[in-house]
Design a protein around this motif. Structure first.
Motif, short mmCIF file in Angstrom:
data_model
loop_
_atom_site.label_atom_id
_atom_site.label_comp_id
_atom_site.label_asym_id
_atom_site.label_seq_id
_atom_site.Cartn_x
_atom_site.Cartn_y
_atom_site.Cartn_z
N GLU A 226 40.58 69.73 -9.28
CA GLU A 226 40.10 68.78 -10.27
C GLU A 226 38.69 68.32 -9.92
O GLU A 226 38.39 68.03 -8.76
CB GLU A 226 41.02 67.56 -10.33
N PRO A 227 37.79 68.24 -10.91
CA PRO A 227 36.43 67.79 -10.63
C PRO A 227 36.39 66.30 -10.32
O PRO A 227 37.30 65.55 -10.69
CB PRO A 227 35.69 68.10 -11.93
N THR A 228 35.34 65.87 -9.67
CA THR A 228 35.13 64.46 -9.34
C THR A 228 34.11 63.87 -10.31
O THR A 228 32.98 64.38 -10.41
CB THR A 228 34.62 64.30 -7.90
N PHE A 229 34.51 62.80 -11.02
CA PHE A 229 33.63 62.15 -11.98
C PHE A 229 33.05 60.88 -11.37
O PHE A 229 33.74 60.17 -10.62
CB PHE A 229 34.39 61.79 -13.26
N ALA A 230 31.81 60.57 -11.71
CA ALA A 230 31.18 59.32 -11.28
C ALA A 230 30.32 58.80 -12.43
O ALA A 230 29.60 59.56 -13.08
CB ALA A 230 30.32 59.55 -10.03
N VAL B 140 17.42 48.47 -21.42
CA VAL B 140 18.84 48.84 -21.41
C VAL B 140 19.02 49.91 -20.33
O VAL B 140 18.51 51.02 -20.46
CB VAL B 140 19.29 49.39 -22.77
N PRO B 141 19.74 49.59 -19.25
CA PRO B 141 19.92 50.59 -18.19
C PRO B 141 20.56 51.87 -18.73
O PRO B 141 21.38 51.84 -19.64
CB PRO B 141 20.85 49.89 -17.19
N ARG B 142 20.18 52.99 -18.17
CA ARG B 142 20.79 54.25 -18.54
C ARG B 142 22.16 54.36 -17.85
O ARG B 142 22.31 53.97 -16.69
CB ARG B 142 19.92 55.43 -18.10
N LEU B 143 23.12 54.87 -18.57
CA LEU B 143 24.45 55.10 -18.02
C LEU B 143 24.62 56.60 -17.84
O LEU B 143 24.56 57.36 -18.81
CB LEU B 143 25.52 54.55 -18.97
N VAL B 144 24.81 57.02 -16.60
CA VAL B 144 24.85 58.44 -16.26
C VAL B 144 26.26 58.82 -15.85
O VAL B 144 26.91 58.12 -15.08
CB VAL B 144 23.86 58.73 -15.11
N CYS B 145 26.72 59.97 -16.36
CA CYS B 145 27.99 60.54 -15.93
C CYS B 145 27.70 61.79 -15.11
O CYS B 145 26.97 62.69 -15.57
CB CYS B 145 28.87 60.89 -17.14
N GLU B 146 28.28 61.83 -13.90
CA GLU B 146 28.12 62.99 -13.03
C GLU B 146 29.47 63.66 -12.81
O GLU B 146 30.49 62.98 -12.70
CB GLU B 146 27.53 62.57 -11.68
N VAL B 147 29.45 64.97 -12.73
CA VAL B 147 30.64 65.74 -12.39
C VAL B 147 30.31 66.57 -11.15
O VAL B 147 29.41 67.40 -11.19
CB VAL B 147 31.07 66.66 -13.55
N ASP B 148 31.03 66.27 -10.07
CA ASP B 148 30.76 66.94 -8.79
C ASP B 148 29.28 66.86 -8.43
O ASP B 148 28.68 67.83 -7.95
CB ASP B 148 31.22 68.41 -8.85
N GLY C 247 38.54 76.05 -18.32
CA GLY C 247 37.47 75.33 -17.64
C GLY C 247 37.05 74.04 -18.29
O GLY C 247 36.10 73.39 -17.82
N TYR C 248 37.73 73.60 -19.36
CA TYR C 248 37.31 72.39 -20.07
C TYR C 248 38.18 71.20 -19.66
O TYR C 248 39.41 71.26 -19.72
CB TYR C 248 37.39 72.61 -21.58
N VAL C 249 37.52 70.13 -19.25
CA VAL C 249 38.21 68.96 -18.69
C VAL C 249 37.75 67.70 -19.43
O VAL C 249 36.54 67.50 -19.63
CB VAL C 249 37.88 68.79 -17.19
N PRO C 250 38.68 66.82 -19.86
CA PRO C 250 38.26 65.56 -20.50
C PRO C 250 37.42 64.70 -19.56
O PRO C 250 37.65 64.67 -18.36
CB PRO C 250 39.60 64.88 -20.82
N ILE C 251 36.45 64.02 -20.12
CA ILE C 251 35.63 63.08 -19.35
C ILE C 251 36.31 61.71 -19.40
O ILE C 251 36.55 61.19 -20.49
CB ILE C 251 34.20 62.98 -19.92
N PRO C 252 36.63 61.12 -18.25
CA PRO C 252 37.31 59.82 -18.27
C PRO C 252 36.35 58.67 -18.61
O PRO C 252 35.19 58.68 -18.22
CB PRO C 252 37.82 59.68 -16.84
N MET C 253 36.86 57.72 -19.35
CA MET C 253 36.10 56.50 -19.65
C MET C 253 35.95 55.68 -18.36
O MET C 253 36.91 55.50 -17.63
CB MET C 253 36.84 55.68 -20.69
N PRO C 254 34.74 55.18 -18.07
CA PRO C 254 34.61 54.31 -16.90
C PRO C 254 35.25 52.95 -17.16
O PRO C 254 35.36 52.51 -18.31
CB PRO C 254 33.09 54.17 -16.73
N ILE C 255 35.68 52.30 -16.08
CA ILE C 255 36.20 50.93 -16.20
C ILE C 255 35.01 49.98 -16.11
O ILE C 255 34.46 49.76 -15.02
CB ILE C 255 37.22 50.63 -15.09
N VAL C 256 34.60 49.44 -17.24
CA VAL C 256 33.49 48.49 -17.30
C VAL C 256 34.10 47.09 -17.33
O VAL C 256 34.85 46.76 -18.25
CB VAL C 256 32.63 48.73 -18.56
N PRO C 257 33.83 46.26 -16.31
CA PRO C 257 34.53 44.96 -16.22
C PRO C 257 34.49 44.14 -17.49
O PRO C 257 35.52 43.59 -17.91
CB PRO C 257 33.82 44.27 -15.05
#
Length: 287
Positions: A136-140, A170-178, A236-246
């Protein structure tokens, strides 16, 4: 700890906490619905009620804790987490300590936990990414000041303004995979209605043949058709998880400073600090 063993542990933790709270001057009720916590303790002398939330080691995740804290806040209660081991107690404290419900925070920019929810996109379906590695890939998910200039934004989010230092308001929100950047959005508010082109791919189930269609985010072209979720994942296609934004999970009271508005959340950390308690009960030797 799913299943009967986990349920038995939660009942034991609830009963132990209820007995202690009764001794401490609380009236303890046990709601007969799964939409409520297993026990609610109200001070006999008046004051804020406690939602008794037992946690097994497997329950002590950012997702579970944020959900139960949000449920308590919504009902004007405090969450009283109950554990029976030091490691789980430390996990709870760590997740709720400053920065609360975040992986990290530095210079006003946050790194988020990945949650279980998927990210809906216009036209139906959910954002995904192609990952060809083993396992499984690691999302950040993290906030940053780059890139400057046009980036995908949700309705009503202006990505253009910069401050005196040249950083985007407005800060940029970046999604990283591995460790590889796969998506950039204009801030966490863009997650509420993200444009499809912000993500490399999206998938949805076709209403006629029930097959999953994977389409490219940039132009909507279908690039894969799969008979189910497992074959889609094998391709090879994996859903991108929603981040937990407080502030999304818990509400505006915990919103951080908004550079675009020049206002700060009203004591966000204090709100969370005051919203929970922790009871450590004795473990039972099951041998």
């Amino acid at each position: 700890m799913p299943g009967p063993l986990g349920d038995a542990t939660r009942r034991r933790l609830t009963d132990a906490a209820a007995a202690r709270l009764d001794d401490d001057g609380y009236e303890v009720a046990h709601p007969e619905t799964r939409t409520e916590p297993p026990a609610v303790a109200t001070p006999r002398s008046g004051g804020t009620a406690l939602a008794v939330e037992p946690l097994t080691p497997d329950d002590a995740t950012a997702t579970v804790i944020a959900s139960r804290l949000a449920h308590a806040l919504d009902r004007e209660r405090r969450a009283c987490f109950v554990v029976d081991d030091d490691a789980t107690a430390e996990t709870v404290r760590s997740l709720l300590a400053d920065p609360s419900l975040l992986v990290a925070e530095r210079d006003g920019h946050r790194t988020f936990h990945a949650g279980p929810d998927r990210i809906p996109v216009p036209g139906g379906g959910y954002a995904c990414v192609r990952s060809e590695g083993l396992g499984e890939p690691t999302f950040a998910w993290r906030e940053t000041d780059t890139p400057i200039g046009p980036v995908p934004a949700g309705p009503g989010v202006d990505a253009a303004p910069v401050d005196e230092a040249g950083s985007p308001v407005v800060p940029r929100l970046v999604c990283e995979v591995d460790g590889r950047v796969v998506a950039v959005l204009a801030g966490v508010e863009s997650l509420r209605e993200p444009p499809a082109e912000a993500f490399p791919y999206a998938y949805s189930r076709h209403p006629d043949d029930k097959r999953f269609r994977v389409r490219r985010g940039s132009d909507g072209e279908v690039v894969e058709s799969a008979s189910g979720f497992a074959p889609m994942r094998s391709a090879g296609y994996v859903p991108i998880p929603m981040p937990i934004v407080p502030e999304h999970a818990l509400g505006a009271a915990v919103a951080p400073e908004r550079r675009s508005e020049g206002e700060k959340g009203d004591g966000a950390e204090a709100v969370i600090d005051d919203a929970w308690d922790l009871i450590r009960v004795d473990a039972v030797d099951s041998s």
